[in-house]
Design an enzyme around this catalytic site. Structure first.
Site, PDB file in Angstrom:
ATOM      1  N   HIS A 148      88.074  46.290  72.160  1.00 58.94           N
ATOM      2  CA  HIS A 148      86.839  46.899  72.694  1.00 58.94           C
ATOM      3  C   HIS A 148      86.475  46.350  74.079  1.00 58.94           C
ATOM      4  O   HIS A 148      85.603  46.892  74.744  1.00 58.94           O
ATOM      5  CB  HIS A 148      85.670  46.747  71.710  1.00 58.94           C
ATOM      6  N   ASP A 201      96.186  32.282  73.187  1.00 56.47           N
ATOM      7  CA  ASP A 201      95.104  32.581  74.135  1.00 56.47           C
ATOM      8  C   ASP A 201      95.390  31.856  75.444  1.00 56.47           C
ATOM      9  O   ASP A 201      96.391  31.159  75.566  1.00 56.47           O
ATOM     10  CB  ASP A 201      93.726  32.189  73.576  1.00 56.47           C
ATOM     11  N   PHE A 253      97.954  37.696  76.515  1.00 51.54           N
ATOM     12  CA  PHE A 253      98.446  38.688  75.542  1.00 51.54           C
ATOM     13  C   PHE A 253      98.907  39.979  76.196  1.00 51.54           C
ATOM     14  O   PHE A 253      99.445  40.851  75.548  1.00 51.54           O
ATOM     15  CB  PHE A 253      97.444  38.933  74.406  1.00 51.54           C
TER      16      PHE A 253
END
Lengths: 230, 347
Positions: free
Chosen positions: A141, A95, A123
């Site tokens: 999403h 992350d 990412f």
């Protein structure tokens, strides 16, 4: 945050993120600059994680993956849950640097820090290669097809022929049936103008990234979609 | 199910807490109210595409909001992508006699105050003043848009209150009623429409009574109602039969509430009645809407809803005696009179 929600009407009229409309920057960039709010989001995600963990830990043979990269895994709460339950599993948490800053105490509290590596990065750019499993938990999403495809392509490039991609996303039941994902979907809509994808849409997206859905397991929270290199 | 019933299992508890803590649905309701979506479904279910075109919405986003609300019983998806009204959504129609369409505006000033609610919890001060540097009603006076929204909320609340309060006591025994802090006059208009012999006086700040003449005229009671623009702390028209304080006293902490009671008492005749239509706090865990209103008053105004004993005590300290308390489906009507001189009975 409440400022964005109070401009919900903007989202309804335009389909654009109310958050960006109010703050002139995207949600995750805003959080990167705000340790306080970032910590609150962290805590809220941690609370939701416990429920997700309860339902998905039993629903998939996580232990067989050997090594797992949690792509956009936040402070590592989900990965820590996986590693706690599956002692032979090793993890990598990927992350952004400001997010990873919260990870060491979470991993240490779970007693799994010696089996978990931290990798700071985006990412969209690169994902650590050669793991048995790649997890994308409620990441896709948040992003439109173009950006989601960029994440999937980076993951696909990191995968071995026998790697598994595990996508955890809410699959919404049709009609008036209650599902908490139908509510959380509005969160994604207002904050990041995230898209609305059903299972068909998700499969099509994976397909475009050179991935084939090999298994779908619904749970009470998030559904588990397993994909392999096509 | 009683509102404070305890869930029996851990999973039930999790679901119940999530439902109570959720703010997504409340914002969803407000967004579709702003767009008047329910009004467009009066003729029957319509496709999201059609709805979006009529209300000026983004189709995909409107679909997702309606889908979320439908899974909570507000609207129903009768076939894929086609939505209709439910009993809950019916109340969001503007033409419903008890319409709540205006009760839930996206009022961002309130939301900004709520997001600093922890300031109130730490200090007891109004979160609204903390954020805006001015008190709530002074802010409304400077913001026509939010003042209109506030008006709408009051209109919706007043429709319910009229239904609950008009039959609760014999208002007909009063010939002249002063509604102190009566906002746009919706309550007084309802009262006068029902009692043809009654005269009314509406008192509130200039921005609050701005919409009153039109509202009173529309109700056909304009000729029987005088509108007075001013602060009720400065004075109240004297000599009326009844003085109504509807959801006013709980806006103020004890000292200011006491100032207001002194002003009203000075205007009352010995046989006048003061009618408090105010949330009153029930003891212990019993559900009552007053406990919820109390937080609204706390966050916005640093005011407070009071227990029955606190109301009686406050009135007593300002020379007023409670003559009776009448329960209604919403909150009780507390009736008070001037305290009679020692040894005499109040009329």
């Amino acid at each position: 945050m409440s400022s964005a929600w109070s401009e919900f009407e903007h989202t309804l009229r335009t389909g654009e993120s109310a958050f960006e409309h109010v703050f002139g920057t995207d949600y995750y960039a805003y959080l990167a600059a705000r340790p306080d709010d970032s910590g609150r989001v962290d805590a809220s995600v941690r609370a939701q994680n416990r429920h997700v963990l309860r339902t998905v830990l039993h629903a998939y043979p996580w232990g067989a993956l050997g090594t797992v990269v949690d792509v956009g895994g936040g402070n590592g709460a989900f990965l820590a849950g996986l590693l706690t339950r599956f002692r032979q599993l090793r993890g990598t948490l990927l992350d952004q640097p400001h997010v990873l800053a919260g990870a060491p105490p979470v991993l240490a509290a779970a007693g799994v820090e010696d089996r978990c590596e931290l990798v700071a990065g985006s990412f969209f750019d690169e994902v650590p290669a050669g793991a048995g499993g790649y997890v994308l938990k409620t990441i896709l999403h948040d992003w439109d097809d173009g950006r989601a495809l960029a994440v999937l392509t980076a993951v696909r490039a990191a995968m071995r022929p026998d790697s598994r991609l595990i996508v955890l996303e809410a699959l919404l039941p049709p009609g008036d049936t209650y599902h908490v994902g139908k509510l959380l979907d509005l969160h994604s809509l207002v904050l990041v103008a995230g898209p609305d994808r059903d299972e068909t849409d998700l499969r099509a997206l994976l397909d475009r990234a050179g991935l084939r859905v090999s298994d779908v397991r619904p749970t009470d929270t998030l559904a588990i979609l397993e994909a392999v290199p096509a | 199910m009683p509102m404070n019933e305890r869930p029996s299992t851990l999973v039930e508890s999790i679901f119940r807490l999530q439902e109570l803590a959720d703010y997504i649905v409340p914002f969803g309701i407000r967004a579709v109210c702003d767009l008047r979506v329910a009004d467009c479904l009066v003729g029957g279910p319509r496709s999201v595409g059609e709805l979006a075109a009529v209300v000026g919405a983004h189709e995909g986003s409107l679909f997702r909001v309606l889908r979320a609300l439908a899974c909570k019983g507000i609207f129903t998806e009768v076939e894929p992508g086609v939505f209709g009204l439910t009993p809950l959504a019916d109340l969001l129609r503007s033409d419903h006699p008890l319409s709540l369409a205006e009760a839930y505006p996206l009022m961002s000033a309130n939301f900004r105050a709520w997001s600093e609610f922890d300031h109130t919890l730490r200090t007891g001060e109004s979160a609204f003043e903390h954020v805006f540097g001015t008190d709530y009603y002074a802010y409304l006076a400077t913001s026509p848009r939010d003042s209109a929204r506030y008006d709408g909320i009051q209109r919706a609340g007043t429709r319910l209150e009229l239904r609950a309060m008009l039959r609760a006591i014999d208002w007909g025994r009063f010939d002249h009623v002063v509604d102190v802090g009566g906002n746009n006059g919706a309550f007084l208009a309802g009262l006068l429409a029902r009692h043809k012999h009654m005269r009314g006086t509406l008192l509130d700040l200039p921005h609050a009574v701005g919409a009153a003449p039109a509202l009173l005229a529309e109700a056909g009671v304009g000729e029987r109602c005088e509108v007075v623009a001013g602060s009720f702390f400065d004075g109240v028209p004297a000599g009326a039969d009844a003085y109504v304080l509807k959801r006013v006293l709980y806006d103020w902490p004890d000292d200011r509430a006491g100032d207001l009671l002194d002003v009203v008492r000075a205007a009352m005749r010995p046989d006048s009645r003061l009618l408090l239509l105010d949330p009153v706090i029930q003891p212990a865990d019993a559900f009552d809407v007053g406990k919820i209103y109390d937080l609204l008053s706390l966050a916005m105004l640093a005011g407070k809803a009071r227990t029955r004993e606190e109301v009686i005590d406050l009135l007593d300290r300002h020379g007023l005696t409670v003559t009776r308390v009448v329960e209604t489906p919403m909150f009780p009507i507390v009736e008070a009179a001037l305290r009679a001189p020692d040894g005499a009975r109040s009329p």
